[in-house]
Design an enzyme around this catalytic site. Structure first.
Site, PDB file in Angstrom:
ATOM      1  N   SER A 189       0.859  -1.189   0.000  1.00  7.43           N
ATOM      2  CA  SER A 189       0.000   0.000   0.000  1.00  7.43           C
ATOM      3  C   SER A 189       0.890   1.232   0.000  1.00  7.43           C
ATOM      4  CB  SER A 189      -0.856   0.030   1.265  1.00  7.43           C
ATOM      5  OG  SER A 189      -1.503   1.283   1.402  1.00  7.43           O
ATOM      6  N   TYR A 248      -1.598  -0.116  10.913  1.00  4.06           N
ATOM      7  CA  TYR A 248      -1.885  -0.517   9.518  1.00  4.06           C
ATOM      8  C   TYR A 248      -0.679  -0.168   8.645  1.00  4.06           C
ATOM      9  CZ  TYR A 248      -3.757  -0.889   4.841  1.00  4.06           C
ATOM     10  OH  TYR A 248      -3.926  -1.232   3.518  1.00  4.06           O
TER      11      TYR A 248
END
Ligand code: NDP
Ligand code: 8X3
Length: 252
Positions: free
Chosen positions: A140, A153
């Site tokens: 990501s 995260y």
């Protein structure tokens, strides 16, 4: 000849879009996720639309034993995996560090890091034996730049970045390609999961700009997986045109 493409997180979002993209090109699929009913519906649709052969693995990537055994014991006809799209993952919560929920942290670490590793190693063993294969890990933009309330995260996606680099080096001797794909904001079920079913908050994430879609990520994965045998894209970050970093989004 049809390739065998193993996709984790195939019940939604990027994984489902990848299944549709590769199926349309004539590939066969191993589809893994927890929601078996969704995988079955997807497999039926792809059979009807493209005559795709699919094998369904209903599994939780956090379950080390189940994942390892299911991959080790794949039927002979499905044992030679050409491409792994190691995509299953999630964000849970968006909270300041000292206020975040420890159970959310555990789930993200167990899924995005440990689950990704369990699948990658079991598949890499097969690819090493066959001296052929391509692993695409879905990281990501959150694994490139940390943002406020992204803490764990982001850390899990930084781990995917590091793991991808390490895998590429260690798997060189077997001729296995490793590509890390790092998308920016994309509208899937990601935010609905992150905000625990709060659709209003989830929808606000995408207000005022045109985010990436699952199909955009599938197109990139398909391109990476279709390059000549001597070419490997190592690392690729993509965002929608209105996003310039993990925190800079030009909203209308
Ligand atoms: P979705 O929520 O739409 O899809 C996530 C998929 O992961 C689902 O198929 C889900 O299946 C699967 N999954 C989650 N946990 C597990 C588990 N424990 N075991 C097996 N499968 C699991 O989100 P996206 O498609 O957007 O996300 C896919 C990946 O892309 C994730 O790794 C995410 O972090 C990453 N990403 C997403 C971005 C975005 O903005 N959407 C941007 C950058 C990266 P099921 O629930 O049926 O098990
Ligand atoms: C998902 C993209 O920016 O919400 O990985 O973390 S972001």
């Amino acid at each position: 000849m049809a390739r065998t493409i193993f996709i984790t997180g195939a019940s939604s979002g990027f994984g489902k879009a990848c299944a549709e993209k590769f199926a349309a090109a004539g590939d066969r699929l191993i589809l893994l996720a927890r929601r078996k009913d969704r995988l079955q519906r997807l497999a039926e649709e792809l059979k009807n639309d493209h005559q795709t052969e699919s094998l369904i693995l209903a599994a939780d990537v956090r379950d080390q034993t189940a994942v390892t055994e299911q991959i080790e014991q794949l039927p002979a006809a499905w044992s030679r995996i050409d491409v792994l799209i190691n995509n299953a993952g999630l964000a849970l919560g968006r909270d300041f560090f000292e206020e975040a929920n420890l159970s959310d942290w555990n789930t993200m670490i167990d899924t995005n890091v440990k689950g990704l590793l369990y699948v990658a190693q079991a598949v890499a063993k097969k690819m090493s034996a066959q001296k052929h294969g391509h692993i695409l890990n879905i990281g990501s933009i959150a694994g490139k730049e940390v943002y406020e309330k992204g803490n764990v995260y982001c850390a899990t996606k930084f781990a995917v970045d590091a793991i991808s680099k390490a895998m590429r080096i260690d798997l060189l001797r077997h001729g296995i390609k490793v590509t890390a794909i790092h998308p920016g904001a994309a509208e899937t079920e990601f935010s609905l999961v992150r905000f625990k079913g709060d659709a209003d908050t989830a929808n606000q994430v995408y207000n005022g700009f045109k985010p990436l879609t699952g199909e955009d990520i599938a197109a990139v994965a398909f391109y990476c997986a279709g390059l000549p045998a001597h070419v490997c894209i190592n690392d690729l970050t993509l965002t929608c045109t209105q996003q310039g970093s993990s925190i800079h989004i030009q909203r209308d």
